[in-house]
Design a protein around this motif. Sequence first.
Motif, PDB file in Angstrom:
ATOM      1  N   ALA A 180       0.827  -1.205   0.000  1.00  0.00           N
ATOM      2  CA  ALA A 180       0.000   0.000   0.000  1.00  0.00           C
ATOM      3  C   ALA A 180       0.864   1.258   0.000  1.00  0.00           C
ATOM      4  CB  ALA A 180      -0.926  -0.005   1.212  1.00  0.00           C
ATOM      5  N   ASP A 183       2.911   3.068  -3.536  1.00  0.00           N
ATOM      6  CA  ASP A 183       2.360   4.126  -4.383  1.00  0.00           C
ATOM      7  C   ASP A 183       2.803   5.491  -3.858  1.00  0.00           C
ATOM      8  OD1 ASP A 183       0.702   5.249  -6.418  1.00  0.00           O
ATOM      9  OD2 ASP A 183      -0.794   5.666  -4.893  1.00  0.00           O
ATOM     10  N   TYR A 184       2.735   5.674  -2.532  1.00  0.00           N
ATOM     11  CA  TYR A 184       3.179   6.928  -1.932  1.00  0.00           C
ATOM     12  C   TYR A 184       4.688   7.084  -2.074  1.00  0.00           C
ATOM     13  CZ  TYR A 184       4.245  10.406   1.632  1.00  0.00           C
ATOM     14  OH  TYR A 184       4.720  11.506   2.281  1.00  0.00           O
ATOM     15  N   TYR A 392      -1.412   7.200   5.230  1.00  0.00           N
ATOM     16  CA  TYR A 392      -1.837   6.671   3.925  1.00  0.00           C
ATOM     17  C   TYR A 392      -3.105   5.854   4.152  1.00  0.00           C
ATOM     18  CZ  TYR A 392      -1.656   4.737  -0.762  1.00  0.00           C
ATOM     19  OH  TYR A 392      -1.966   4.400  -2.053  1.00  0.00           O
ATOM     20  N   THR A 394      -6.200   3.521   3.036  1.00  0.00           N
ATOM     21  CA  THR A 394      -6.676   2.559   2.048  1.00  0.00           C
ATOM     22  C   THR A 394      -7.744   1.694   2.720  1.00  0.00           C
ATOM     23  OG1 THR A 394      -6.003   0.851   0.460  1.00  0.00           O
ATOM     24  CG2 THR A 394      -4.895   0.834   2.582  1.00  0.00           C
ATOM     25  N   HIS A 418      -4.801   9.796   0.360  1.00  0.00           N
ATOM     26  CA  HIS A 418      -5.828   8.788   0.108  1.00  0.00           C
ATOM     27  C   HIS A 418      -5.446   7.982  -1.131  1.00  0.00           C
ATOM     28  CE1 HIS A 418      -9.008  10.072   2.994  1.00  0.00           C
ATOM     29  NE2 HIS A 418      -8.317  11.193   2.927  1.00  0.00           N
ATOM     30  N   GLY A 419      -5.194   6.677  -0.935  1.00  0.00           N
ATOM     31  CA  GLY A 419      -4.957   5.796  -2.065  1.00  0.00           C
ATOM     32  C   GLY A 419      -6.270   5.289  -2.631  1.00  0.00           C
ATOM     33  N   GLU A 420      -6.189   4.407  -3.611  1.00  0.00           N
ATOM     34  CA  GLU A 420      -7.405   3.771  -4.127  1.00  0.00           C
ATOM     35  C   GLU A 420      -7.969   2.900  -3.011  1.00  0.00           C
ATOM     36  OE1 GLU A 420      -7.190   2.299  -8.336  1.00  0.00           O
ATOM     37  OE2 GLU A 420      -5.062   2.607  -7.986  1.00  0.00           O
ATOM     38  N   SER A 424      -5.466  -0.211  -3.540  1.00  0.00           N
ATOM     39  CA  SER A 424      -4.112   0.283  -3.284  1.00  0.00           C
ATOM     40  C   SER A 424      -3.126  -0.848  -3.083  1.00  0.00           C
ATOM     41  CB  SER A 424      -4.102   1.198  -2.050  1.00  0.00           C
ATOM     42  OG  SER A 424      -4.707   2.432  -2.328  1.00  0.00           O
ATOM     43  N   THR A 427      -2.384  -2.490  -6.398  1.00  0.00           N
ATOM     44  CA  THR A 427      -1.553  -1.595  -7.189  1.00  0.00           C
ATOM     45  C   THR A 427      -0.095  -1.670  -6.736  1.00  0.00           C
ATOM     46  OG1 THR A 427      -3.401  -0.090  -7.596  1.00  0.00           O
ATOM     47  CG2 THR A 427      -1.192   0.806  -7.840  1.00  0.00           C
TER      48      THR A 427
END
Length: 439
Positions: A180, A183-184, A392, A394, A418-420, A424, A427
């Motif tokens: 998770a 992505d960040y 973060y 998710t 905010h991720g998906e 997240s 991903t």
Amino acid sequence: MPATSPMSPAVSPDVCAIDFGTSNSAVVVPAGTGMTLVPLEDGQSTMPTAVFYLAEGPGLQNLPRLYGRAAVASYVEGTEGRLMRSMKSALGSGLIDQPTDIGASRSVTFADVIASYLRHLRSLAQQHAGRELTRVVLGRPVYFVDGDPVRDAQAQAALEDAARSVGFQEIAFQYEPLAAAFDYEAGITEEQHVLVADIGGGTSDFSVVRVGPQRRERLERRDDVLANHGVHIAGTDFDRRVELTSILPELGYGALGPAQEGRAAREVPSGVYFDLATWHLINTVYRPQRVFELRAMKGDYADPVQHQRLMKVLNDHLGHELLGRAEAGKIAVAAGGDADIGLPLVERGLSVRLTQAQAVGALHEDIGRIVTAAIETAALAGLAPERIDALYFTGGSTGLKLLTDRLAAAFPSARAVHGERLASVATGLGLYARRRFHA
């Protein structure tokens, strides 16, 4: 998912990454120079982690089954059979190889159920990719089993065996909170401490993760997970609280019975209402004996209309619909303002109003316990809340602003990201798969 940089290695075409979640699952496959989410069901990139074994109809010896939303819908509609959910929790337990009844004198093990679900995911991914997929990155929690390294290793081995049994030949694992955070991590220029808040339907899980540009390309990142903690409170608990607060009083929850001479009026028995507000218990209130007993309780209600509404819900099997209306009301209030929840299926013209103040009151205690767990996670990592650089978010329940605002206030120096909500982890697993299995 961020675009692949020109210097990134090309990913091998036979690779996929699977987020095999407790509540929902997702898959990513190569697309061009990057990775893309696979539409699994009804065009959506996530699918409930659910298998429904049919116990009526032809060919029962072949274990006919449904997956995802179709599985849940069959259960809600009362189709004869057995719904299997949260099977990931069987990993590392003695249940994994024990037969469980699925109706019509048949049984399967949880290992069989997990393998069946993974086979379905692989099939959908191969159809989308147009080729065979033989290598996979699977997400895993930091601990399948807390405080027991032997059982934790057994859990991962059981998941690996299931993946191998459905055709995957090379299997790698990555920790879900790390995935998770990837992505960040792709967009930062200095080392940071990130609190990953993964808040879904059943649990709120927190991990403190160390990220940074010097760590980004490392394949082994276990030592970057500094702490892990959580509580079994999340979205389904919020829906339950909202339904008990707003909808079920119209059916008699919390109401008083008729006054009797020399004795104060007593509250209507509440057991049926708690069951109606608990997703996996709703179907139990439809059993003939239970309905018979509740029908006979008409005299316990001072207001016969409330009892009439309750029996309408039981006779027409409206329990899951009511819980869905409660969830929709919660989401509407989370977006700002009050919400009207229509209940015409129960009674023509019937509706209730859920105010923001009611929602805050209903969820205050649960949200407080979640925030406490987040602060405790930072403490386990040896960090004061002020030393957390980013939050973060998710998981499906992080769309609830009441919750994310309280968490943000507890970590005043942290940037909220905010991720998906439902994808997240998948991903991030795809980002790792691209590094782990480059062509």
